[in-house]
Design a protein around this motif. Structure first.
Motif, PDB file in Angstrom:
ATOM      1  N   ASP A  78      59.125 -42.647  13.815  1.00  0.00           N
ATOM      2  CA  ASP A  78      60.585 -42.704  14.126  1.00  0.00           C
ATOM      3  C   ASP A  78      61.414 -43.824  13.940  1.00  0.00           C
ATOM      4  OD1 ASP A  78      60.031 -40.007  14.615  1.00  0.00           O
ATOM      5  OD2 ASP A  78      59.786 -40.214  16.818  1.00  0.00           O
ATOM      6  N   THR A 117      54.432 -32.540  10.904  1.00  0.00           N
ATOM      7  CA  THR A 117      56.054 -32.130  11.099  1.00  0.00           C
ATOM      8  C   THR A 117      56.053 -30.565  11.041  1.00  0.00           C
ATOM      9  OG1 THR A 117      57.024 -32.661   9.201  1.00  0.00           O
ATOM     10  CG2 THR A 117      56.669 -34.571  10.587  1.00  0.00           C
ATOM     11  N   SER A 120      62.658 -27.289  12.247  1.00  0.00           N
ATOM     12  CA  SER A 120      63.179 -26.920  13.286  1.00  0.00           C
ATOM     13  C   SER A 120      64.734 -26.298  12.895  1.00  0.00           C
ATOM     14  CB  SER A 120      63.384 -27.917  14.193  1.00  0.00           C
ATOM     15  OG  SER A 120      62.355 -28.378  14.851  1.00  0.00           O
ATOM     16  N   HIS A 130      60.570 -26.825  21.109  1.00  0.00           N
ATOM     17  CA  HIS A 130      61.841 -27.754  20.855  1.00  0.00           C
ATOM     18  C   HIS A 130      62.234 -28.293  22.321  1.00  0.00           C
ATOM     19  CE1 HIS A 130      62.267 -24.704  17.378  1.00  0.00           C
ATOM     20  NE2 HIS A 130      62.267 -25.923  16.794  1.00  0.00           N
ATOM     21  N   GLU A 149      68.546 -31.516  13.910  1.00  0.00           N
ATOM     22  CA  GLU A 149      67.418 -32.029  14.569  1.00  0.00           C
ATOM     23  C   GLU A 149      67.708 -33.617  14.820  1.00  0.00           C
ATOM     24  OE1 GLU A 149      62.776 -31.276  13.249  1.00  0.00           O
ATOM     25  OE2 GLU A 149      63.994 -32.727  11.982  1.00  0.00           O
ATOM     26  N   GLU A 151      65.580 -35.478  16.731  1.00  0.00           N
ATOM     27  CA  GLU A 151      63.886 -36.161  16.303  1.00  0.00           C
ATOM     28  C   GLU A 151      62.896 -35.284  15.732  1.00  0.00           C
ATOM     29  OE1 GLU A 151      63.296 -40.034  19.371  1.00  0.00           O
ATOM     30  OE2 GLU A 151      62.207 -37.902  19.713  1.00  0.00           O
ATOM     31  N   LYS A 152      62.182 -35.507  14.984  1.00  0.00           N
ATOM     32  CA  LYS A 152      61.172 -34.424  14.567  1.00  0.00           C
ATOM     33  C   LYS A 152      60.315 -34.217  15.488  1.00  0.00           C
ATOM     34  CE  LYS A 152      61.088 -36.514   9.818  1.00  0.00           C
ATOM     35  NZ  LYS A 152      60.120 -37.043   8.836  1.00  0.00           N
ATOM     36  N   GLY A 153      59.748 -32.971  15.385  1.00  0.00           N
ATOM     37  CA  GLY A 153      58.780 -32.347  16.278  1.00  0.00           C
ATOM     38  C   GLY A 153      57.220 -32.634  15.352  1.00  0.00           C
ATOM     39  N   TYR A 154      56.182 -32.839  16.154  1.00  0.00           N
ATOM     40  CA  TYR A 154      55.102 -32.961  15.575  1.00  0.00           C
ATOM     41  C   TYR A 154      53.835 -31.901  16.232  1.00  0.00           C
ATOM     42  CZ  TYR A 154      56.726 -37.106  13.463  1.00  0.00           C
ATOM     43  OH  TYR A 154      57.575 -38.111  12.926  1.00  0.00           O
ATOM     44  N   ALA A 164      60.344 -31.315  19.182  1.00  0.00           N
ATOM     45  CA  ALA A 164      61.321 -31.789  18.331  1.00  0.00           C
ATOM     46  C   ALA A 164      62.680 -31.603  19.424  1.00  0.00           C
ATOM     47  CB  ALA A 164      61.875 -31.128  17.381  1.00  0.00           C
ATOM     48  N   LYS A 165      63.268 -32.704  19.245  1.00  0.00           N
ATOM     49  CA  LYS A 165      64.682 -33.120  19.991  1.00  0.00           C
ATOM     50  C   LYS A 165      65.759 -32.330  19.175  1.00  0.00           C
ATOM     51  CE  LYS A 165      63.289 -36.707  22.723  1.00  0.00           C
ATOM     52  NZ  LYS A 165      63.388 -38.135  23.449  1.00  0.00           N
ATOM     53  N   VAL A 166      66.432 -31.276  19.460  1.00  0.00           N
ATOM     54  CA  VAL A 166      67.343 -30.512  18.738  1.00  0.00           C
ATOM     55  C   VAL A 166      68.687 -30.106  19.537  1.00  0.00           C
ATOM     56  CG1 VAL A 166      65.339 -29.392  17.661  1.00  0.00           C
ATOM     57  CG2 VAL A 166      66.366 -28.284  19.560  1.00  0.00           C
TER      58      VAL A 166
END
Length: 181
Positions: A78, A117, A120, A130, A149, A151-154, A164-166
């Motif tokens: 990130d 990843t 989202s 999320h 989005e 931050e990506k989610g994994y 993921a931060k959305v």
């Protein structure tokens, strides 16, 4: 020769008493052996359960440590993503290329370990995948749908490694134009 008369033992009585005693002893020994065999079987089963439980606990601890390490690598990934958004970095082509190379290595390492990843934006908000950091009105996205989005989610091993931060879309009230008859 004590002067006392010797007790007279009938041979038939003496033999049957010995046989009975011997048969009783054999039965007692068989019962004791059966009891010890049952104890051995129980002890072996308990030991096997203990071995499995400690192996499982050890695996769980190892997995937790691996998970923590993967989360740390995701955070580094990130940081690289954020750095590449900087115009100042783009002005230094050699530094940019070096950092890009390191980022690719981290990305490959994560992929090799099964870290993926997931998309989202445009997806229905799912609290298990999320983390909503904000909401915003949107004409483009339906209500309760991820519009951006942050931050990506994994995923790792089919489970969410990091949500993921959305930003979630709030549907705008529709304006109805009525027809007059």
């Amino acid at each position: 020769e004590t002067g006392r008369p010797a007790a007279k033992v009938e041979p038939s009585q003496s033999g049957s008493a010995l046989k009975k005693t011997h048969a009783d002893q054999m039965e007692e020994l068989r019962a004791a052996l059966k009891e010890k065999e049952a104890l051995c079987v129980k002890t072996l089963a308990e030991f096997e359960n203990y071995r499995k439980r400690t192996a499982k606990d050890g695996n769980a601890k190892a997995k937790a440590l691996i998970r923590e390490l993967l989360l740390d690598l995701v955070a580094v990934q990130d940081s690289f993503d954020r750095a590449f958004q900087s115009e100042a970095l783009k002005a230094e082509p050699q530094v940019y290329q070096g950092m890009r190379s390191i980022q690719r290595q981290i990305h490959q390492l994560l992929e090799q370990r099964g870290v993926l990843t997931f998309e989202s934006v445009g997806q229905r908000f799912d609290p298990s995948m999320h983390e909503a950091v904000d909401t915003e009105p949107s004409h483009k996205h339906p209500d309760a749908t991820v519009s951006r989005e942050i931050e990506k989610g994994y995923l790792w091993e089919g489970k969410v490694l990091r949500a993921a931060k959305v930003v979630v879309a709030k549907g705008l009230p529709s304006v109805r134009v009525g027809k007059r008859v």
